[in-house]
Design a protein around this motif. Structure first.
Motif, PDB file in Angstrom:
ATOM      1  N   ASP A   1      30.519-104.339  43.078  1.00  0.00           N
ATOM      2  CA  ASP A   1      30.113-103.203  42.457  1.00  0.00           C
ATOM      3  C   ASP A   1      30.727-102.155  43.759  1.00  0.00           C
ATOM      4  N   GLY A   2      30.490-100.951  43.464  1.00  0.00           N
ATOM      5  CA  GLY A   2      30.986 -99.760  44.261  1.00  0.00           C
ATOM      6  C   GLY A   2      29.838 -99.571  45.576  1.00  0.00           C
ATOM      7  N   GLY A   3      30.143 -98.703  46.472  1.00  0.00           N
ATOM      8  CA  GLY A   3      29.157 -98.374  47.427  1.00  0.00           C
ATOM      9  C   GLY A   3      28.744 -99.424  48.449  1.00  0.00           C
ATOM     10  N   GLN A   4      27.800 -99.413  49.098  1.00  0.00           N
ATOM     11  CA  GLN A   4      27.213-100.197  50.290  1.00  0.00           C
ATOM     12  C   GLN A   4      26.117-101.224  49.521  1.00  0.00           C
ATOM     13  N   TRP A   5      26.413-102.317  49.800  1.00  0.00           N
ATOM     14  CA  TRP A   5      25.736-103.790  49.373  1.00  0.00           C
ATOM     15  C   TRP A   5      24.379-103.516  50.117  1.00  0.00           C
ATOM     16  N   THR A   6      23.272-103.800  49.302  1.00  0.00           N
ATOM     17  CA  THR A   6      21.865-103.905  49.899  1.00  0.00           C
ATOM     18  C   THR A   6      21.175-104.947  49.276  1.00  0.00           C
ATOM     19  N   SER A   7      19.985-105.532  49.642  1.00  0.00           N
ATOM     20  CA  SER A   7      19.476-106.597  49.114  1.00  0.00           C
ATOM     21  C   SER A   7      19.066-105.937  47.556  1.00  0.00           C
ATOM     22  N   ALA A   8      18.950-104.763  47.122  1.00  0.00           N
ATOM     23  CA  ALA A   8      18.601-104.614  45.927  1.00  0.00           C
ATOM     24  C   ALA A   8      20.095-104.859  44.889  1.00  0.00           C
ATOM     25  N   SER A   9      21.298-105.077  45.533  1.00  0.00           N
ATOM     26  CA  SER A   9      22.373-105.336  44.783  1.00  0.00           C
ATOM     27  C   SER A   9      22.301-106.628  44.048  1.00  0.00           C
ATOM     28  N   ARG A  10      21.316-107.473  44.618  1.00  0.00           N
ATOM     29  CA  ARG A  10      21.294-108.671  43.954  1.00  0.00           C
ATOM     30  C   ARG A  10      20.502-108.553  42.571  1.00  0.00           C
ATOM     31  N   ASN A  11      20.171-107.616  42.221  1.00  0.00           N
ATOM     32  CA  ASN A  11      19.490-107.266  40.787  1.00  0.00           C
ATOM     33  C   ASN A  11      20.691-107.386  39.734  1.00  0.00           C
ATOM     34  N   VAL A  12      21.808-107.088  40.069  1.00  0.00           N
ATOM     35  CA  VAL A  12      23.077-106.786  39.155  1.00  0.00           C
ATOM     36  C   VAL A  12      23.706-108.190  39.275  1.00  0.00           C
TER      37      VAL A  12
END
Length: 536
Positions: A442-453
């Motif tokens: 995905d676009g942008g910065q990865w964060t731990s919340a990115s795991r939701n997708v």
């Protein structure tokens, strides 16, 4: 039964149970090639450009005796071949001593538990810009079901950007601390515009294995008037979806089925560069047998700079959970999404100057080769060649510095690797020795919340992943293959100028079930010179 007779029967049983062997003898030479209409120095294998394709079946033993008739050292890397328990055969400088001029070396490979479409290429210096590459196809064993009918024929198509300059001139540009200019064109199976064609029969279906063997550019592939059904990506059978055009990023391979269901005539095959200004384009032909009608325009259009288009297509390529892979059990029987990860490794690329020379880095470290292949130094316990932990497992935010970067990991760990791309170009990363699940991008910065997708059900498993501009890509990988494995940018100038490192997958075990001993015929160089491999 007498003891001698029993032993004899046992020997025959072992021989009968062994997987088949396929033998190749390759002579590597320089030769003049004219792919874009001007003469240049190419690397030929047995006089061929591109080199001969390797045809094999799951678990085949592949014996390739390579004679180096160049005037400089040479190595071949087997892009996507996992070399289970045997990183000595990987054919990159961190694992394998180069073949000296006038000498030979025999690679001993096994296509262990693999199917699919891959390629090989020369890994030293900038040889890749001169040729020396070819296709690899690994078919399923006869009793393993394949989720589509046997095609009428099975072709390999190698596409890639290309320079008119000799590889030595390109290498000199990089050695001088400069960036490469824009490529001059695109080749299809080593040939320029309107020089490549495939002949098909009306009503028949064909398999086309397409690999991007170029130096830097993502490419879009399309065939005038024909849909392409994606069926396999780097060893994984995929959900069968039809596309009008396909993005294939540098270092990647995929298989498509095409059916000759149009009016008999010639149709354009078009390959164009993505995310570039200007756009490079080349053409070939899909020819219907017994038809003399030429292809007519206009050329089918394709995407140019649209990132979202490519991202959505990448997300749509998913694993066929019910199809068998190299083994009879369904691909979906390995529930990767239900395994807890033991570690998260975050990798961020960067570009900059070091001592007024262009360099590229991962987590601020720009890789410099040691004087001895890292795997040999590890095996012989030679101090001072590399240091485990010389690259961090998260971005540091600091400036670029030079080191022989090795990241330590433990055998049988299940890790998450996140590639962060804060630059304005599409990047492509390859991990030797492994196939990994591309769980998210995905676009942008990865964060731990990115795991939701993340896709934790049917993400495709492959060995090369793209990372879009100002974006991230995440993979899951089971570290089940002991050895020293190269993780690198497939943008070859970036790899050459430091955007790579080695992943040391370690176990204290000395069991042959975990790792093979050093090959008896291994070349020894650097500080490993004069050592002994092992007794016969």
């Amino acid at each position: 039964m007498p003891l001698k007779l029993a032993v004899l029967f046992l020997c025959f049983a072992i021989v009968a149970a062994e997987d088949p062997y396929r033998f190749f003898t390759w002579n590597v030479t320089y030769g003049t090639i004219w792919p874009l209409g001007v003469p240049q120095q190419g690397i030929l294998i047995n006089g061929q450009f591109p080199g001969p394709d390797i045809y094999s079946v799951t678990n085949d033993n592949i014996i390739v005796n390579v004679f180096n008739s160049l005037d400089e050292p040479f190595l071949i890397h087997w892009n996507g071949i996992q070399n289970r328990r045997n990183s000595y055969e990987d054919g990159v400088y961190g694992t394998t001593c180069p073949i000296p001029p006038g000498k030979n070396f025999t690679y001993i490979l096994q296509m262990k538990d693999q199917i699919g479409s891959f390629f090989y290429f020369p890994s030293l210096g900038f040889h890749k810009a001169a040729g020396g590459f070819g296709g690899i196809k690994i078919l399923s064993r006869p009793l393993i079901p394949v989720p589509f009918d046997n095609p009428t024929d099975d072709y390999i198509l190698l596409i890639g950007d290309w320079y008119k300059s000799n590889h030595t001139d390109l290498k000199a540009i990089l050695d001088g601390g400069n960036k490469l200019p824009f490529p001059d064109g695109i080749l299809m199976n080593g040939r320029g515009p309107n020089a490549t064609s495939f002949t098909i029969q009306q009503g028949k279906t064909y398999r086309l294995r397409i690999c991007n063997v170029g130096l830097q550019n993502s490419l879009n592939f399309r065939i005038q008037g024909h849909k392409m059904k994606v069926v396999e990506v780097e060893g994984t059978h995929t959900v069968q979806i039809s596309y009008s055009s396909l993005d294939i990023h540098v270092g990647q391979c995929m298989s498509v089925l095409i059916t000759a269901d149009q009016q008999p005539r010639d149709y354009y095959i078009v390959v164009s560069s993505r995310f570039t200004t200007p756009v490079l384009t080349t053409t070939g032909f899909l020819r219907y047998a017994n038809s003399n009608s030429p292809a007519i325009g206009p050329l089918p259009g394709g995407p140019t700079v649209e990132v979202d288009w490519s991202l959505n297509q990448a997300r749509s390529i998913r694993t066929n959970l019910t199809a068998s892979g190299p083994r009879p059990n369904p691909q979906g029987s390995y529930h990767y999404g239900m395994i807890n990860t033991t570690r998260t490794i975050r990798l961020s690329s960067s570009a900059g100057q070091v001592s007024n020379k262009q360099r590229y880095a991962i987590n601020s470290v720009s890789f410099v080769p040691a004087d001895t292949p890292l795997k040999l130094a590890d095996y012989f316990k030679i101090d001072g060649v590399f240091r485990v932990g010389s690259i961090s497992d998260a971005p540091t935010g600091g400036g670029i510095y030079l080191d022989t970067s090795v990241l330590g990991t433990d055998y049988r760990n299940f890790v998450e690797i996140v590639f962060q791309n804060d630059e304005d170009i599409v990047q492509s990363y390859h991990l030797s020795g492994y196939s990994f699940f591309v769980v998210g991008m995905d676009g942008g910065q990865w964060t731990s919340a990115s795991r939701n997708v993340y896709n934790l059900r049917d993400a495709v498993s492959r060995c090369t992943v793209q990372v879009y501009p100002k974006s991230w890509s995440a993979i899951y990988v089971a570290l089940d293959n002991v050895g020293m494995w190269n993780l690198r940018s497939e943008f070859w100038a970036r790899q050459y100028l430091g955007q790579q490192f080695y992943l040391r997958v370690y176990t204290a075990s000395t069991s042959l079930r975990d790792e093979y001993p050093i090959p008896k015929n291994a070349l020894l160089c650097g500080r490993a010179s004069g050592r002994r491999t092992r007794p016969l």
